[in-house]
Design a protein around this motif. Structure first.
Motif, mmCIF file in Angstrom:
data_model
loop_
_atom_site.group_PDB
_atom_site.id
_atom_site.type_symbol
_atom_site.label_atom_id
_atom_site.label_comp_id
_atom_site.label_asym_id
_atom_site.label_seq_id
_atom_site.Cartn_x
_atom_site.Cartn_y
_atom_site.Cartn_z
ATOM 1 N N THR A 34 0.851 -1.190 0.000
ATOM 2 C CA THR A 34 0.000 0.000 0.000
ATOM 3 C C THR A 34 0.880 1.230 0.000
ATOM 4 O O THR A 34 1.776 1.356 0.839
ATOM 5 C CB THR A 34 -0.909 0.041 1.241
ATOM 6 O OG1 THR A 34 -1.858 -1.009 1.162
ATOM 7 C CG2 THR A 34 -1.661 1.365 1.315
ATOM 8 N N GLN A 35 0.626 2.118 -0.941
ATOM 9 C CA GLN A 35 1.356 3.383 -1.008
ATOM 10 C C GLN A 35 0.675 4.393 -0.093
ATOM 11 O O GLN A 35 -0.473 4.773 -0.331
ATOM 12 C CB GLN A 35 1.373 3.908 -2.445
ATOM 13 C CG GLN A 35 1.964 5.303 -2.583
ATOM 14 C CD GLN A 35 3.466 5.329 -2.392
ATOM 15 O OE1 GLN A 35 4.187 4.641 -3.107
ATOM 16 N NE2 GLN A 35 3.944 6.124 -1.446
ATOM 17 N N LEU A 36 1.377 4.799 0.950
ATOM 18 C CA LEU A 36 0.863 5.808 1.869
ATOM 19 C C LEU A 36 1.441 7.164 1.503
ATOM 20 O O LEU A 36 2.656 7.326 1.420
ATOM 21 C CB LEU A 36 1.230 5.464 3.313
ATOM 22 C CG LEU A 36 0.856 6.518 4.368
ATOM 23 C CD1 LEU A 36 -0.657 6.656 4.464
ATOM 24 C CD2 LEU A 36 1.447 6.156 5.731
ATOM 25 N N THR A 37 0.562 8.137 1.282
ATOM 26 C CA THR A 37 0.981 9.494 0.987
ATOM 27 C C THR A 37 0.458 10.414 2.089
ATOM 28 O O THR A 37 -0.739 10.403 2.390
ATOM 29 C CB THR A 37 0.434 9.965 -0.370
ATOM 30 O OG1 THR A 37 0.918 9.089 -1.397
ATOM 31 C CG2 THR A 37 0.885 11.388 -0.678
ATOM 32 N N VAL A 38 1.353 11.185 2.680
ATOM 33 C CA VAL A 38 0.973 12.100 3.745
ATOM 34 C C VAL A 38 0.862 13.497 3.153
ATOM 35 O O VAL A 38 1.837 14.035 2.613
ATOM 36 C CB VAL A 38 2.001 12.072 4.887
ATOM 37 C CG1 VAL A 38 1.573 13.022 6.003
ATOM 38 C CG2 VAL A 38 2.159 10.657 5.427
ATOM 39 N N LEU A 39 -0.310 14.068 3.267
ATOM 40 C CA LEU A 39 -0.591 15.383 2.701
ATOM 41 C C LEU A 39 -0.304 16.483 3.714
ATOM 42 O O LEU A 39 -0.611 16.331 4.889
ATOM 43 C CB LEU A 39 -2.057 15.445 2.256
ATOM 44 C CG LEU A 39 -2.498 14.346 1.290
ATOM 45 C CD1 LEU A 39 -3.994 14.396 1.083
ATOM 46 C CD2 LEU A 39 -1.752 14.473 -0.022
#
Lengths: 112, 114
Positions: free
Chosen positions: B108-113
């Motif tokens: 799972t690609q986690l992107t923190v905004l």
């Protein structure tokens, strides 16, 4: 330095050539693994070894050969490289059956 | 066949929020599970593990939950930070051949905004 190291980090080879990826660990871990990582497939196990002179096939062993003559080394050989073997290859090791595995930095292999 | 899979391929969260990454496994004989974090261009790094005789394990800002009834594993990251952006893999430990092997999900690609 202690750890697990892979060499080379990058390799370009031609179709049909034999190429060997090296993996060396300094912990005297019993277990060693080879994975390939392709986009959309995560990490797929190629071969693994529970101890010197013991190896087993993983999920995608075709076209690969391994050996484990010494505990610290686990080389992976592509006997006749194909374009489908273009991938990032990771080696890992662990000391016991139910502990975490430690990964090398990977080898990016391109077959042209 | 037996496999480890992830419910969502991508996850975006606001900085400071909690993240939950899920994983389903199908091998009932698996007795040990690991979460790994992989940053771009690097090998997977160990985050936390859990054995099948446990339901929950906590680390620093991370918690792993194991539900053996439904064969589900989750990784919770508290107060997600930009440095948490990475691909997260779950792995299960199962016996095959002469020894136990680690089987990974697709990640799972986690992107923190910001």
């Amino acid at each position: 330095d202690a750890g697990i190291t892979q060499s080379p980090r990058y390799k370009i080879t031609e179709t049909g050539r034999q190429v060997t990826l090296m993996c060396h660990q300094t912990w005297s871990h019993s277990y060693m693994f080879w994975y390939r990582q392709d986009l959309g497939h995560g990490l797929r196990l190629i071969y693994y070894s529970a101890a010197a002179d013991i190896t087993d096939k993983g999920e995608v062993p075709d076209g690969y050969v391994v050996s484990r003559s010494k505990t610290e080394n686990f080389p992976l050989t592509l006997e006749s490289a194909t374009r489908s073997q273009t991938s990032v290859y990771f080696c890992a090791s662990r000391g016991q059956a139910n502990t975490e595995a430690f990964f090398g930095q990977g080898t990016r292999l391109t077959v042209v | 066949g037996e496999s480890v899979g992830l419910h969502l391929p991508t996850l975006s969260v606001q900085e400071g929020d909690n993240s939950i990454i899920n994983c389903a496994y199908s091998n009932s004989a698996s007795d040990y599970f690991i979460w790994y974090k992989q940053e771009s261009g690097k090998g997977p790094q160990f985050i936390i593990d859990i054995r099948s005789n446990m339901d929950k394990r906590q680390g620093q800002r991370v918690t792993v939950l194991l539900n053996k009834t439904v064969k589900h594993l989750s990784l919770q990251i508290a107060a997600t930070q930009p440095g948490d952006s990475a691909v997260y893999f779950c792995a299960e430990n199962s016996k095959s051949g002469s020894a136990r092997q680690l089987t990974f999900g697709s990640g799972t690609q986690l992107t923190v905004l910001p």
